[in-house]
Design an enzyme around this catalytic site. Sequence first.
Site, PDB file in Angstrom:
ATOM      1  CD1 TRP A  58      -0.828  -5.857  -2.109  1.00  0.00           C
ATOM      2  CD2 TRP A  58      -0.751  -5.178  -4.254  1.00  0.00           C
ATOM      3  NE1 TRP A  58      -0.267  -7.050  -2.785  1.00  0.00           N
ATOM      4  CE2 TRP A  58      -0.451  -6.725  -4.180  1.00  0.00           C
ATOM      5  CE3 TRP A  58      -1.190  -5.029  -5.552  1.00  0.00           C
ATOM      6  CZ2 TRP A  58      -0.467  -7.488  -5.190  1.00  0.00           C
ATOM      7  CZ3 TRP A  58      -0.955  -5.709  -6.668  1.00  0.00           C
ATOM      8  CH2 TRP A  58      -0.331  -7.004  -6.484  1.00  0.00           C
ATOM      9  CD  GLU A 100      11.804 -18.879 -12.576  1.00  0.00           C
ATOM     10  OE1 GLU A 100      10.879 -19.446 -13.308  1.00  0.00           O
ATOM     11  OE2 GLU A 100      11.371 -17.425 -12.704  1.00  0.00           O
ATOM     12  NE  ARG A 124       4.327   1.768  -1.526  1.00  0.00           N
ATOM     13  CZ  ARG A 124       5.329   1.554  -0.501  1.00  0.00           C
ATOM     14  NH1 ARG A 124       6.310   1.888  -1.179  1.00  0.00           N
ATOM     15  NH2 ARG A 124       4.890   0.540   0.244  1.00  0.00           N
ATOM     16  CG  HIS A 133      18.626 -40.391 -23.217  1.00  0.00           C
ATOM     17  ND1 HIS A 133      18.663 -41.692 -23.718  1.00  0.00           N
ATOM     18  CD2 HIS A 133      18.630 -40.064 -21.984  1.00  0.00           C
ATOM     19  CE1 HIS A 133      18.699 -42.262 -22.325  1.00  0.00           C
ATOM     20  NE2 HIS A 133      18.794 -41.555 -21.247  1.00  0.00           N
ATOM     21  CE  LYS A 144      12.514 -14.526 -13.645  1.00  0.00           C
ATOM     22  NZ  LYS A 144      11.544 -15.250 -14.297  1.00  0.00           N
ATOM     23  CE  LYS A 154       4.710  -9.163 -12.974  1.00  0.00           C
ATOM     24  NZ  LYS A 154       5.879 -10.035 -12.714  1.00  0.00           N
ATOM     25  CG  ASN A 212       2.498  -0.511   3.483  1.00  0.00           C
ATOM     26  OD1 ASN A 212       2.066  -1.327   2.781  1.00  0.00           O
ATOM     27  ND2 ASN A 212       3.836  -0.247   3.209  1.00  0.00           N
ATOM     28  N   GLY A 213       0.861  -2.730   5.573  1.00  0.00           N
ATOM     29  CA  GLY A 213       1.596  -3.799   6.222  1.00  0.00           C
ATOM     30  C   GLY A 213       0.665  -4.978   6.116  1.00  0.00           C
ATOM     31  CB  CYS A 254      -1.063   0.054   1.302  1.00  0.00           C
ATOM     32  SG  CYS A 254      -1.822  -1.541   1.171  1.00  0.00           S
ATOM     33  CD  GLU A 279      10.953 -13.952 -18.001  1.00  0.00           C
ATOM     34  OE1 GLU A 279       9.918 -13.402 -18.450  1.00  0.00           O
ATOM     35  OE2 GLU A 279      11.073 -14.285 -16.956  1.00  0.00           O
TER      36      GLU A 279
END
Length: 612
Positions: A76, A485, A27, A508, A489, A607, A102-103, A2, A492
């Site tokens: 948020w 992963e 944010r 193989h 990274k 995104k 915020n939290g 937030c 992309e």
Amino acid sequence: MCGIVGYIGSGQAAPILLEGLARLEYRGYDSAGLAVRDGEHDVEIVKAKGRLKVLSEMTDGGRALRGDCGIGHTRWATHGEPSTENAHPHCSDDRAVVAVHNGIIENYMELREKLIKNGYSFYSQTDTEVAAKLIDYYYKKYRGGPMEALARSMMRIRGSYALAVMFRDCPNEIFATRRDSPMIIGVADGASYLASDVPAILKHTRSVYYVDNLEIARLNRSSVRFCTVDQEAIEKRPVEITWDAESAEKGGFEHFMMKEIHEQPRAVQDTINSLVRGEQIDLSGAGLTDEALRAVRQVHVVACGSAYHAGVAMQYGIEDLARVPVRVDVASEFRYRRPILREGELVVIISQSGETADSLAALREAKAQGADTLAVVNVVGSTIAREADHVLYTCAGPEIAVATTKAYSAQLVVGYLLAIRLALARGTLEPEAGARMLAELRSLPEKIARILEDKERIQWFAAKFSNAKHAFFIGRGLDYAVGLEGSLKMKEISYIHSGAYAAGELKHGTISLIEERTLVVGVLTQDPLFEKMISNMVECKSRGAYLMGLTSYGNYNVEDTADFTVYIPRTDPHFTPSLAVIPLQLMGYYLSVSKGLDVDKPRNLAKSVTVE
Ligand code: AGP
């Protein structure tokens, strides 16, 4: 995360607050609100779901709200869906106390029950309304004034908070305090400002005070006073901000991706805290009671991209600990292969955005077949979260960079917690072993932070390979999941072709691609498979590969084979993906930067892929 702003001065507060909130839009948020007051008049509160533009239009850019003192908020969502009722500011019923926050308040349900017993009622689903009414409760009960009410509340609240509070009895002051969530304060030209982050007040002053944990600030028109929770005065020195507005949004980092890589300890910590009560993993909030978990005969994990890679790791963890069969699918395949789902099967959809079209379609296919569905998502109130039968939220906060890092790490953690809880419920894991694993899980944030302290070595290594055309990531078991992963990274954001392979598969076919100086990254954190991995790496080396070894401290004999070795702290073998992925994220990042590419917005990518 937030966004919070506050202002008290000689100007009209609302336009200044709106402008500050606009500086915090990066944010991420789903609703916003203002509380302003004009002298002795009551506080006026205006809230709106959606973009700041809605709030601004409602208040004519803030001009319709009179008053030179106020607080504002962009939300948020963490507790309670995005809505006007859940938007901040929140207040006591008589508006004696008004607050923005915020939290994440971990014990808000306990506090809410305490307040209900003391005659309070609640209009929202938020932890913030609980905080505001707790402050009001102490203010009215002990009549010790705002500082004492705040101090008592701080002692009762568990979790993270940055709170800005207005008291009706103190028309010319704003009070603020924090614990783990950021807050800064500035004083300039006969006014005082507070905010979650520098960009919101950079226009007014570059001289800011960083509020430390459990400090209380008292702002009036021309000054700010600080004290401890025991109300002992503190002298603080302001810090001169040298960043420009844009870099301030990135917390001083060059890119959002690096900022978010560094937010991973916090994202992991918050996600663990959101699903652990005391020493117990508690998934009952999502309806996943032990009884429901015992009834699960098969798990299907369905996702896209990095979320799929988190699902591959989840498969290893659940099968090894809970001995429940797990099938992992990419959503775009699952949705069209006419999946066979039976009674007692749980379909887990992992998605940071909660809006990915293929994952949403997979969820709907699973529901159409009557399967029980669990969403593991980062965005509260997202479509996948709303349509699934059960939801476990990752608490990574908004993720701006297209290449996910902190959300992926939080997804791993949910996977670990689900696997352990499932195993405990089914009796395949002893409680003592589960407690040991939970204790080790809690050490991950500090271990991730330790890896980040050594990032320059990765930067040096990445610079050597910025002209690479191909790279291979090899691993076995969970190390294969991490390699997936790491490879994504690299692809992309640095546009270098790479592939992740189960190391046993090289012979193989793939090994025919290994040439002189081909980069091969070997991930070796699973001790039982260590020697086999060394053999696979030697096979690559004998064909000219340049080997990077990624392993745990203590496995120093890797250096007999690898040309460059990166070590991660030791941890439970089920949790190594959370540590091994960090150097691979950094490698992708530094490769992209060394090639002068747009790290946060790589070409051709979005995104959230909300179309097929
Ligand atoms: C990962 O870095 C990518 N941004 C992408 O693979 C992403 O993980 C995938 O599109 C899934 O998105 P979701 O988690 O929002 O569903």
